[in-house]
Write an enzyme that holds these catalytic residues in place. Structure first.
Site: not given
Ligand code: NAD
Length: 471
Positions: A240, A274
Protein backbone atom coordinates in the site's frame (compact mmCIF):
# COMPACT_ATOMS: atom_id res chain seq x y z
CA UNK A 1 23.00 2.70 15.10
CA UNK A 2 24.26 6.20 14.26
CA UNK A 3 22.20 9.30 14.86
CA UNK A 4 21.28 10.99 11.61
CA UNK A 5 22.33 14.67 11.93
CA UNK A 6 19.89 15.71 9.19
CA UNK A 7 17.02 14.21 11.12
CA UNK A 8 16.97 15.31 14.76
CA UNK A 9 13.69 13.47 15.39
CA UNK A 10 15.60 10.20 15.33
CA UNK A 11 18.21 9.50 17.88
CA UNK A 12 19.41 5.95 17.44
CA UNK A 13 22.13 4.50 19.66
CA UNK A 14 23.43 0.96 19.32
CA UNK A 15 20.70 -0.29 21.67
CA UNK A 16 17.90 2.22 21.90
CA UNK A 17 15.67 4.36 19.76
CA UNK A 18 14.46 7.59 21.30
CA UNK A 19 11.02 8.68 20.18
CA UNK A 20 10.63 12.45 19.90
CA UNK A 21 7.49 14.59 20.27
CA UNK A 22 7.28 16.51 16.97
CA UNK A 23 5.43 19.39 18.64
CA UNK A 24 8.06 20.08 21.30
CA UNK A 25 11.24 18.29 20.22
CA UNK A 26 11.25 16.60 23.65
CA UNK A 27 11.80 12.86 24.05
CA UNK A 28 8.62 10.86 24.64
CA UNK A 29 10.42 7.68 25.63
CA UNK A 30 12.88 5.12 24.40
CA UNK A 31 12.78 1.52 23.32
CA UNK A 32 15.30 -1.21 22.66
CA UNK A 33 16.20 -1.74 19.02
CA UNK A 34 15.99 -5.30 17.70
CA UNK A 35 19.46 -6.41 16.57
CA UNK A 36 19.19 -7.45 12.93
CA UNK A 37 20.88 -10.77 13.66
CA UNK A 38 18.06 -11.68 16.09
CA UNK A 39 15.51 -11.64 13.30
CA UNK A 40 16.20 -15.14 11.86
CA UNK A 41 15.61 -16.71 15.30
CA UNK A 42 12.42 -14.66 15.72
CA UNK A 43 11.22 -16.05 12.38
CA UNK A 44 12.00 -19.61 13.54
CA UNK A 45 10.02 -18.98 16.75
CA UNK A 46 7.16 -17.56 14.70
CA UNK A 47 7.16 -20.63 12.47
CA UNK A 48 6.92 -22.99 15.43
CA UNK A 49 4.11 -20.89 16.97
CA UNK A 50 2.30 -20.89 13.63
CA UNK A 51 1.74 -24.66 13.74
CA UNK A 52 -0.69 -24.48 16.63
CA UNK A 53 -2.06 -21.01 15.82
CA UNK A 54 -2.78 -22.06 12.23
CA UNK A 55 -4.34 -25.32 13.42
CA UNK A 56 -6.99 -23.48 15.45
CA UNK A 57 -10.37 -22.79 13.90
CA UNK A 58 -11.02 -19.28 12.73
CA UNK A 59 -13.61 -18.97 15.48
CA UNK A 60 -11.00 -19.83 18.11
CA UNK A 61 -8.54 -17.29 16.74
CA UNK A 62 -11.30 -14.70 16.54
CA UNK A 63 -12.34 -15.36 20.14
CA UNK A 64 -8.78 -14.83 21.36
CA UNK A 65 -8.48 -11.54 19.48
CA UNK A 66 -11.87 -10.40 20.74
CA UNK A 67 -10.91 -11.21 24.32
CA UNK A 68 -8.30 -8.42 24.15
CA UNK A 69 -10.94 -5.78 23.35
CA UNK A 70 -12.03 -4.72 26.88
CA UNK A 71 -8.40 -4.29 27.92
CA UNK A 72 -7.52 -2.26 24.80
CA UNK A 73 -10.68 -0.15 25.17
CA UNK A 74 -9.77 0.58 28.78
CA UNK A 75 -6.30 1.67 27.64
CA UNK A 76 -7.49 3.64 24.59
CA UNK A 77 -7.25 7.11 26.12
CA UNK A 78 -3.73 6.52 27.44
CA UNK A 79 -2.58 4.91 24.17
CA UNK A 80 -4.27 7.66 22.11
CA UNK A 81 -2.51 10.40 24.07
CA UNK A 82 0.79 8.61 23.60
CA UNK A 83 0.01 8.49 19.87
CA UNK A 84 -0.49 12.26 19.85
CA UNK A 85 2.74 12.91 21.73
CA UNK A 86 4.69 10.57 19.49
CA UNK A 87 3.27 11.63 16.13
CA UNK A 88 1.62 15.00 16.60
CA UNK A 89 -2.01 14.62 15.47
CA UNK A 90 -4.70 16.30 17.60
CA UNK A 91 -5.53 14.49 20.85
CA UNK A 92 -9.13 13.68 19.86
CA UNK A 93 -7.85 12.01 16.68
CA UNK A 94 -5.18 10.09 18.56
CA UNK A 95 -7.76 8.78 21.02
CA UNK A 96 -10.18 8.13 18.15
CA UNK A 97 -7.58 6.01 16.35
CA UNK A 98 -6.70 4.05 19.50
CA UNK A 99 -10.39 3.51 20.26
CA UNK A 100 -11.15 2.28 16.75
CA UNK A 101 -8.19 -0.12 16.89
CA UNK A 102 -9.71 -1.62 20.03
CA UNK A 103 -13.49 -1.47 19.49
CA UNK A 104 -13.13 -2.23 15.76
CA UNK A 105 -11.57 -5.65 16.37
CA UNK A 106 -14.79 -7.73 16.63
CA UNK A 107 -16.30 -6.36 13.42
CA UNK A 108 -13.01 -6.80 11.55
CA UNK A 109 -12.60 -10.33 12.89
CA UNK A 110 -16.14 -11.30 11.85
CA UNK A 111 -15.80 -9.87 8.36
CA UNK A 112 -12.47 -11.69 7.87
CA UNK A 113 -13.96 -14.96 9.13
CA UNK A 114 -16.79 -14.61 6.63
CA UNK A 115 -14.42 -13.81 3.75
CA UNK A 116 -12.24 -16.84 4.52
CA UNK A 117 -15.04 -19.40 4.72
CA UNK A 118 -14.30 -22.17 2.18
CA UNK A 119 -16.13 -21.59 -1.10
CA UNK A 120 -17.75 -24.39 -3.07
CA UNK A 121 -17.66 -24.39 -6.89
CA UNK A 122 -19.67 -26.96 -8.83
CA UNK A 123 -20.27 -27.90 -12.43
CA UNK A 124 -21.94 -31.00 -13.87
CA UNK A 125 -18.87 -33.15 -13.31
CA UNK A 126 -16.90 -31.74 -10.41
CA UNK A 127 -17.23 -30.30 -6.91
CA UNK A 128 -14.34 -28.08 -5.86
CA UNK A 129 -13.71 -26.65 -2.42
CA UNK A 130 -11.68 -23.47 -2.49
CA UNK A 131 -9.83 -23.06 0.81
CA UNK A 132 -8.06 -20.06 2.25
CA UNK A 133 -5.10 -21.34 4.24
CA UNK A 134 -2.36 -19.46 6.08
CA UNK A 135 0.85 -18.64 4.28
CA UNK A 136 2.92 -19.14 7.44
CA UNK A 137 4.97 -16.23 8.76
CA UNK A 138 4.06 -12.66 7.78
CA UNK A 139 6.30 -9.57 8.00
CA UNK A 140 4.14 -6.47 8.55
CA UNK A 141 5.99 -3.17 8.00
CA UNK A 142 4.07 0.01 8.74
CA UNK A 143 4.38 3.84 8.53
CA UNK A 144 3.88 6.55 11.13
CA UNK A 145 1.00 8.65 9.77
CA UNK A 146 -1.73 6.39 11.19
CA UNK A 147 0.56 4.53 13.56
CA UNK A 148 -2.11 2.21 14.96
CA UNK A 149 -4.60 1.99 12.11
CA UNK A 150 -1.97 0.79 9.64
CA UNK A 151 -0.78 -1.78 12.20
CA UNK A 152 -4.37 -2.91 12.82
CA UNK A 153 -5.18 -3.37 9.13
CA UNK A 154 -2.05 -5.44 8.56
CA UNK A 155 -1.94 -7.51 11.74
CA UNK A 156 -5.59 -8.49 12.32
CA UNK A 157 -6.18 -10.01 8.83
CA UNK A 158 -2.80 -11.77 8.94
CA UNK A 159 -3.51 -13.33 12.33
CA UNK A 160 -7.10 -14.25 11.54
CA UNK A 161 -5.90 -16.12 8.45
CA UNK A 162 -3.76 -18.30 10.73
CA UNK A 163 -0.40 -16.68 10.09
CA UNK A 164 2.00 -15.56 12.78
CA UNK A 165 3.34 -12.02 12.46
CA UNK A 166 6.54 -10.08 12.93
CA UNK A 167 5.52 -6.44 13.05
CA UNK A 168 7.99 -3.63 12.38
CA UNK A 169 6.31 -0.32 13.09
CA UNK A 170 7.81 2.96 11.92
CA UNK A 171 10.89 4.17 13.76
CA UNK A 172 8.92 7.41 14.36
CA UNK A 173 6.13 5.70 16.32
CA UNK A 174 7.48 2.57 18.03
CA UNK A 175 6.07 3.32 21.49
CA UNK A 176 2.42 3.44 20.54
CA UNK A 177 2.78 0.25 18.49
CA UNK A 178 4.43 -1.45 21.48
CA UNK A 179 1.45 -0.56 23.68
CA UNK A 180 -1.11 -1.99 21.25
CA UNK A 181 0.93 -5.15 20.69
CA UNK A 182 1.40 -5.58 24.45
CA UNK A 183 -2.38 -5.31 24.88
CA UNK A 184 -2.97 -8.10 22.34
CA UNK A 185 -0.10 -10.21 23.63
CA UNK A 186 -1.72 -10.52 27.03
CA UNK A 187 -4.17 -12.81 25.25
CA UNK A 188 -2.27 -14.32 22.29
CA UNK A 189 -0.06 -17.42 22.65
CA UNK A 190 3.70 -16.71 22.72
CA UNK A 191 5.43 -15.73 19.47
CA UNK A 192 2.20 -15.38 17.48
CA UNK A 193 2.78 -11.61 17.30
CA UNK A 194 6.34 -10.32 17.77
CA UNK A 195 7.62 -6.79 17.58
CA UNK A 196 10.72 -5.80 15.59
CA UNK A 197 11.98 -2.33 16.51
CA UNK A 198 14.19 -0.22 14.28
CA UNK A 199 14.36 1.63 10.99
CA UNK A 200 14.76 0.53 7.38
CA UNK A 201 17.69 -1.69 8.34
CA UNK A 202 15.41 -3.88 10.42
CA UNK A 203 12.78 -3.64 7.67
CA UNK A 204 15.25 -4.90 5.08
CA UNK A 205 16.48 -7.69 7.36
CA UNK A 206 12.87 -8.78 7.84
CA UNK A 207 12.19 -8.89 4.11
CA UNK A 208 15.39 -10.90 3.56
CA UNK A 209 14.51 -13.38 6.34
CA UNK A 210 12.65 -16.59 5.41
CA UNK A 211 9.16 -15.16 5.82
CA UNK A 212 6.28 -16.02 3.47
CA UNK A 213 4.40 -12.75 2.94
CA UNK A 214 5.39 -9.09 3.31
CA UNK A 215 2.54 -6.70 4.07
CA UNK A 216 3.96 -3.22 3.60
CA UNK A 217 2.41 0.22 3.91
CA UNK A 218 4.69 3.15 3.15
CA UNK A 219 6.46 5.06 0.43
CA UNK A 220 6.64 4.07 -3.23
CA UNK A 221 10.45 3.91 -3.16
CA UNK A 222 10.57 1.52 -0.20
CA UNK A 223 7.78 -0.51 -1.81
CA UNK A 224 9.79 -0.95 -5.00
CA UNK A 225 12.81 -2.05 -3.00
CA UNK A 226 10.73 -4.61 -1.13
CA UNK A 227 9.22 -5.97 -4.34
CA UNK A 228 12.72 -6.44 -5.80
CA UNK A 229 14.05 -8.13 -2.67
CA UNK A 230 11.03 -10.39 -2.26
CA UNK A 231 11.15 -11.53 -5.88
CA UNK A 232 14.30 -13.62 -5.26
CA UNK A 233 12.39 -16.01 -3.02
CA UNK A 234 9.03 -15.45 -4.79
CA UNK A 235 7.73 -14.24 -1.43
CA UNK A 236 4.20 -12.91 -1.54
CA UNK A 237 3.89 -9.14 -1.25
CA UNK A 238 1.06 -6.70 -0.54
CA UNK A 239 2.08 -3.04 -0.99
CA UNK A 240 0.00 0.00 0.00
CA UNK A 241 2.00 2.99 -1.25
CA UNK A 242 1.87 6.74 -1.68
CA UNK A 243 -0.37 8.89 -3.84
CA UNK A 244 -0.75 12.23 -5.61
CA UNK A 245 -4.50 12.32 -5.47
CA UNK A 246 -6.41 14.62 -7.82
CA UNK A 247 -9.68 16.39 -7.12
CA UNK A 248 -11.71 17.63 -10.09
CA UNK A 249 -14.19 20.45 -9.52
CA UNK A 250 -16.56 20.72 -12.48
CA UNK A 251 -18.27 23.94 -13.56
CA UNK A 252 -21.60 22.74 -12.10
CA UNK A 253 -20.15 21.85 -8.65
CA UNK A 254 -21.43 23.18 -5.33
CA UNK A 255 -18.46 25.50 -4.76
CA UNK A 256 -18.91 25.80 -1.02
CA UNK A 257 -19.13 22.04 -0.43
CA UNK A 258 -16.19 21.36 -2.75
CA UNK A 259 -14.02 24.00 -1.06
CA UNK A 260 -14.90 22.66 2.40
CA UNK A 261 -13.88 19.16 1.32
CA UNK A 262 -10.67 20.43 -0.33
CA UNK A 263 -9.63 22.19 2.88
CA UNK A 264 -10.41 19.17 5.04
CA UNK A 265 -8.78 16.66 2.76
CA UNK A 266 -5.68 18.72 1.95
CA UNK A 267 -4.88 19.62 5.55
CA UNK A 268 -6.18 16.86 7.86
CA UNK A 269 -3.37 15.08 9.68
CA UNK A 270 -1.22 17.99 8.42
CA UNK A 271 -1.56 16.62 4.88
CA UNK A 272 0.19 13.44 5.98
CA UNK A 273 -2.46 11.09 4.62
CA UNK A 274 -1.89 8.75 1.68
CA UNK A 275 -5.26 9.84 0.23
CA UNK A 276 -4.80 13.56 0.85
CA UNK A 277 -5.98 15.83 -1.93
CA UNK A 278 -2.68 16.87 -3.53
CA UNK A 279 -3.85 18.34 -6.87
CA UNK A 280 -7.03 20.32 -7.51
CA UNK A 281 -8.28 20.98 -11.06
CA UNK A 282 -11.08 23.53 -11.11
CA UNK A 283 -13.17 24.65 -14.06
CA UNK A 284 -12.05 28.17 -14.96
CA UNK A 285 -15.62 29.51 -14.60
CA UNK A 286 -15.51 28.93 -10.81
CA UNK A 287 -11.76 28.78 -10.11
CA UNK A 288 -11.48 32.18 -8.39
CA UNK A 289 -14.56 31.66 -6.22
CA UNK A 290 -13.40 28.17 -5.27
CA UNK A 291 -9.85 29.28 -4.37
CA UNK A 292 -11.14 32.16 -2.27
CA UNK A 293 -13.46 29.85 -0.30
CA UNK A 294 -10.75 27.24 0.13
CA UNK A 295 -8.43 29.87 1.63
CA UNK A 296 -11.26 31.11 3.87
CA UNK A 297 -11.87 27.59 5.22
CA UNK A 298 -8.13 26.99 5.69
CA UNK A 299 -7.69 30.26 7.58
CA UNK A 300 -10.33 29.11 10.09
CA UNK A 301 -8.37 25.93 10.99
CA UNK A 302 -6.35 26.07 14.18
CA UNK A 303 -2.76 24.83 13.88
CA UNK A 304 -0.83 23.96 17.04
CA UNK A 305 0.37 21.22 19.38
CA UNK A 306 -1.96 18.24 19.23
CA UNK A 307 -2.34 18.11 23.02
CA UNK A 308 -3.75 21.68 23.11
CA UNK A 309 -7.53 21.97 23.11
CA UNK A 310 -9.22 23.15 19.91
CA UNK A 311 -6.23 22.33 17.70
CA UNK A 312 -7.27 20.80 14.37
CA UNK A 313 -3.88 20.50 12.66
CA UNK A 314 -0.68 19.40 14.43
CA UNK A 315 2.99 19.65 13.45
CA UNK A 316 4.71 17.72 10.68
CA UNK A 317 6.25 14.46 11.83
CA UNK A 318 9.86 15.70 11.66
CA UNK A 319 12.24 18.24 10.21
CA UNK A 320 13.11 16.10 7.18
CA UNK A 321 9.47 15.85 6.11
CA UNK A 322 8.93 19.58 6.72
CA UNK A 323 12.01 20.47 4.65
CA UNK A 324 10.76 18.27 1.81
CA UNK A 325 7.44 20.15 1.73
CA UNK A 326 9.05 23.60 2.03
CA UNK A 327 11.49 22.74 -0.78
CA UNK A 328 8.61 21.77 -3.07
CA UNK A 329 6.74 25.00 -2.24
CA UNK A 330 9.81 27.17 -2.71
CA UNK A 331 10.62 25.60 -6.09
CA UNK A 332 7.05 25.99 -7.33
CA UNK A 333 6.97 29.67 -6.27
CA UNK A 334 10.24 30.22 -8.11
CA UNK A 335 8.63 28.62 -11.18
CA UNK A 336 5.57 30.89 -11.08
CA UNK A 337 3.12 29.50 -8.49
CA UNK A 338 1.09 32.17 -6.67
CA UNK A 339 0.82 31.93 -2.87
CA UNK A 340 -2.79 32.60 -1.88
CA UNK A 341 -1.97 31.95 1.76
CA UNK A 342 0.73 30.28 3.82
CA UNK A 343 4.41 29.92 3.12
CA UNK A 344 6.63 30.84 0.15
CA UNK A 345 9.74 29.01 1.32
CA UNK A 346 12.05 28.59 4.33
CA UNK A 347 11.76 32.26 5.44
CA UNK A 348 8.09 32.06 6.37
CA UNK A 349 7.79 28.32 7.04
CA UNK A 350 6.91 28.56 10.76
CA UNK A 351 8.64 27.40 13.93
CA UNK A 352 9.91 23.92 14.70
CA UNK A 353 8.00 21.26 12.83
CA UNK A 354 4.94 23.49 12.36
CA UNK A 355 4.09 24.69 8.88
CA UNK A 356 1.45 27.27 7.92
CA UNK A 357 -1.43 25.85 5.88
CA UNK A 358 -0.58 26.82 2.33
CA UNK A 359 -2.77 27.37 -0.75
CA UNK A 360 -1.06 27.75 -4.13
CA UNK A 361 -2.60 28.80 -7.46
CA UNK A 362 -1.13 28.98 -10.99
CA UNK A 363 0.66 25.68 -10.59
CA UNK A 364 1.39 23.36 -13.53
CA UNK A 365 2.73 19.90 -14.26
CA UNK A 366 6.28 21.10 -14.90
CA UNK A 367 6.48 21.68 -11.15
CA UNK A 368 7.57 18.87 -8.85
CA UNK A 369 4.76 19.80 -6.46
CA UNK A 370 2.25 18.58 -9.06
CA UNK A 371 4.15 15.36 -9.82
CA UNK A 372 5.68 13.95 -6.63
CA UNK A 373 3.97 13.21 -3.31
CA UNK A 374 4.05 16.26 -0.99
CA UNK A 375 2.62 14.69 2.19
CA UNK A 376 2.18 18.08 3.81
CA UNK A 377 -0.42 20.84 4.36
CA UNK A 378 -0.41 22.34 0.87
CA UNK A 379 -3.41 22.69 -1.49
CA UNK A 380 -2.47 23.24 -5.14
CA UNK A 381 -5.16 24.69 -7.40
CA UNK A 382 -4.97 24.67 -11.20
CA UNK A 383 -7.61 26.28 -13.37
CA UNK A 384 -8.71 24.16 -16.38
CA UNK A 385 -10.63 25.06 -19.53
CA UNK A 386 -12.60 21.84 -20.04
CA UNK A 387 -13.57 18.48 -18.53
CA UNK A 388 -11.23 16.77 -20.99
CA UNK A 389 -8.30 18.86 -19.80
CA UNK A 390 -9.15 18.05 -16.16
CA UNK A 391 -9.28 14.31 -16.89
CA UNK A 392 -6.04 14.38 -18.88
CA UNK A 393 -4.19 16.22 -16.10
CA UNK A 394 -5.70 14.10 -13.31
CA UNK A 395 -4.47 10.94 -15.09
CA UNK A 396 -1.06 12.46 -15.86
CA UNK A 397 0.70 10.71 -12.96
CA UNK A 398 2.52 7.52 -12.07
CA UNK A 399 0.40 7.25 -8.92
CA UNK A 400 -3.18 6.00 -8.73
CA UNK A 401 -4.43 5.79 -5.16
CA UNK A 402 -7.60 7.86 -4.82
CA UNK A 403 -9.38 10.68 -6.67
CA UNK A 404 -12.62 12.59 -6.42
CA UNK A 405 -14.90 14.54 -8.70
CA UNK A 406 -17.28 17.30 -7.62
CA UNK A 407 -20.20 18.42 -9.78
CA UNK A 408 -23.79 17.60 -10.75
CA UNK A 409 -23.94 13.92 -9.81
CA UNK A 410 -24.45 12.17 -13.18
CA UNK A 411 -21.93 14.50 -14.83
CA UNK A 412 -19.42 13.89 -12.01
CA UNK A 413 -19.98 10.13 -12.12
CA UNK A 414 -19.31 10.07 -15.85
CA UNK A 415 -16.01 11.93 -15.30
CA UNK A 416 -15.14 9.60 -12.38
CA UNK A 417 -15.39 6.64 -14.76
CA UNK A 418 -12.60 8.13 -16.87
CA UNK A 419 -10.08 8.36 -14.01
CA UNK A 420 -7.37 5.77 -13.50
CA UNK A 421 -7.17 5.82 -9.67
CA UNK A 422 -8.07 2.80 -7.52
CA UNK A 423 -10.69 4.54 -5.32
CA UNK A 424 -12.78 7.39 -6.69
CA UNK A 425 -15.39 9.44 -4.85
CA UNK A 426 -18.22 11.42 -6.43
CA UNK A 427 -19.01 14.51 -4.35
CA UNK A 428 -17.20 12.80 -1.45
CA UNK A 429 -13.87 11.31 -0.49
CA UNK A 430 -12.73 7.87 -1.59
CA UNK A 431 -14.29 5.71 1.15
CA UNK A 432 -16.59 2.96 -0.14
CA UNK A 433 -19.53 0.99 1.22
CA UNK A 434 -18.86 -1.75 3.79
CA UNK A 435 -16.76 -4.50 2.22
CA UNK A 436 -15.07 -2.19 -0.32
CA UNK A 437 -11.35 -2.79 -0.74
CA UNK A 438 -8.61 -0.25 -0.06
CA UNK A 439 -6.81 -0.35 -3.36
CA UNK A 440 -4.23 1.66 -5.23
CA UNK A 441 -3.73 1.53 -9.01
CA UNK A 442 -0.44 1.97 -10.89
CA UNK A 443 2.52 2.77 -8.62
CA UNK A 444 0.30 3.38 -5.58
CA UNK A 445 -0.13 -0.27 -4.78
CA UNK A 446 0.38 -3.92 -5.47
CA UNK A 447 -2.41 -6.05 -4.10
CA UNK A 448 -4.83 -4.49 -1.68
CA UNK A 449 -6.48 -4.64 1.74
CA UNK A 450 -10.00 -4.97 3.02
CA UNK A 451 -13.20 -6.52 1.81
CA UNK A 452 -13.58 -10.16 0.79
CA UNK A 453 -10.81 -10.13 -1.82
CA UNK A 454 -8.42 -8.07 0.28
CA UNK A 455 -8.72 -10.40 3.27
CA UNK A 456 -8.09 -13.39 1.02
CA UNK A 457 -4.70 -11.98 0.02
CA UNK A 458 -3.36 -12.95 3.43
CA UNK A 459 -4.00 -16.58 2.48
CA UNK A 460 -2.69 -19.30 0.22
CA UNK A 461 -5.65 -20.37 -1.91
CA UNK A 462 -5.96 -24.13 -2.42
CA UNK A 463 -8.55 -26.14 -4.29
CA UNK A 464 -9.67 -29.69 -3.55
CA UNK A 465 -11.78 -31.25 -6.29
CA UNK A 466 -13.71 -34.48 -6.62
CA UNK A 467 -16.10 -36.09 -9.06
CA UNK A 468 -19.83 -35.58 -8.56
CA UNK A 469 -20.65 -38.99 -10.03
CA UNK A 470 -21.90 -40.41 -6.73
CA UNK A 471 -23.65 -37.25 -5.45
P1 NAD B 1 8.58 4.75 4.51
O1 NAD B 1 8.47 3.95 3.25
O2 NAD B 1 9.74 5.62 4.71
O3 NAD B 1 8.58 3.75 5.77
C1 NAD B 1 7.53 2.83 6.02
C2 NAD B 1 8.07 1.67 6.84
O4 NAD B 1 8.99 0.92 6.05
C3 NAD B 1 8.85 2.09 8.07
O5 NAD B 1 8.58 1.14 9.09
C4 NAD B 1 10.31 2.01 7.61
O6 NAD B 1 11.22 1.77 8.65
C5 NAD B 1 10.26 0.83 6.66
N1 NAD B 1 11.21 0.84 5.55
C6 NAD B 1 11.71 1.90 4.88
N2 NAD B 1 12.47 1.50 3.84
C7 NAD B 1 12.43 0.13 3.84
C8 NAD B 1 13.00 -0.87 3.01
N3 NAD B 1 13.76 -0.56 1.96
N4 NAD B 1 12.75 -2.17 3.30
C9 NAD B 1 11.96 -2.51 4.35
N5 NAD B 1 11.40 -1.59 5.17
C10 NAD B 1 11.63 -0.29 4.92
O7 NAD B 1 7.20 5.54 4.65
P2 NAD B 1 6.75 6.54 5.82
O8 NAD B 1 7.48 7.82 5.66
O9 NAD B 1 6.80 5.84 7.13
O10 NAD B 1 5.20 6.74 5.47
C11 NAD B 1 4.73 7.66 4.54
C12 NAD B 1 4.40 6.98 3.23
O11 NAD B 1 3.44 5.95 3.45
C13 NAD B 1 3.75 7.94 2.24
O12 NAD B 1 4.28 7.70 0.96
C14 NAD B 1 2.27 7.53 2.29
O13 NAD B 1 1.55 7.87 1.14
C15 NAD B 1 2.38 6.06 2.49
N6 NAD B 1 1.13 5.48 3.04
C16 NAD B 1 0.33 4.75 2.21
C17 NAD B 1 -0.88 4.22 2.70
C18 NAD B 1 -1.82 3.43 1.81
O14 NAD B 1 -2.77 2.85 2.33
N7 NAD B 1 -1.62 3.37 0.51
C19 NAD B 1 -1.23 4.46 4.02
C20 NAD B 1 -0.38 5.22 4.83
C21 NAD B 1 0.80 5.72 4.33
Amino acid sequence: MPTSPSDPSLALTPQTLVSIDPATGEPVGEILVTPEDHIPQMVRDARIAQRSWGAMTMEQRGDILKSAVPHLVEQAQRIGELLTREMGKPRAMGIGEATYCAKGIPEEVDSIAEALEPEILEDDALRTTMRFDPYGVVAAITPWNFPLLMVFQSVIPALMAGNTVLLKPSEETPLVAREWVAGLNEFLPPNVLQLVIGDERQGKALVEAPIDLVVFTGSREAGKHILREASGGLKRVILELGGKDPMIVLGDADVDAAAAFAARNSFRNTGQVCVSTERIYVDESIADAFTEKLAEKAAAMKVGPGMESGVEIGPMINRRQKDHVVDQVEASVREGARVIMGCHGPDDAGDGNFLPLTVLADVDHDMEIMREETFGPVACVMSVRSDDEAVRLANDTRFGLAACVWGESSHAEEIAGRLTAGMIGVNQGCGGAEGSPWVGARESGFGWHGGRYGHRQFCQVRTISRSRKND
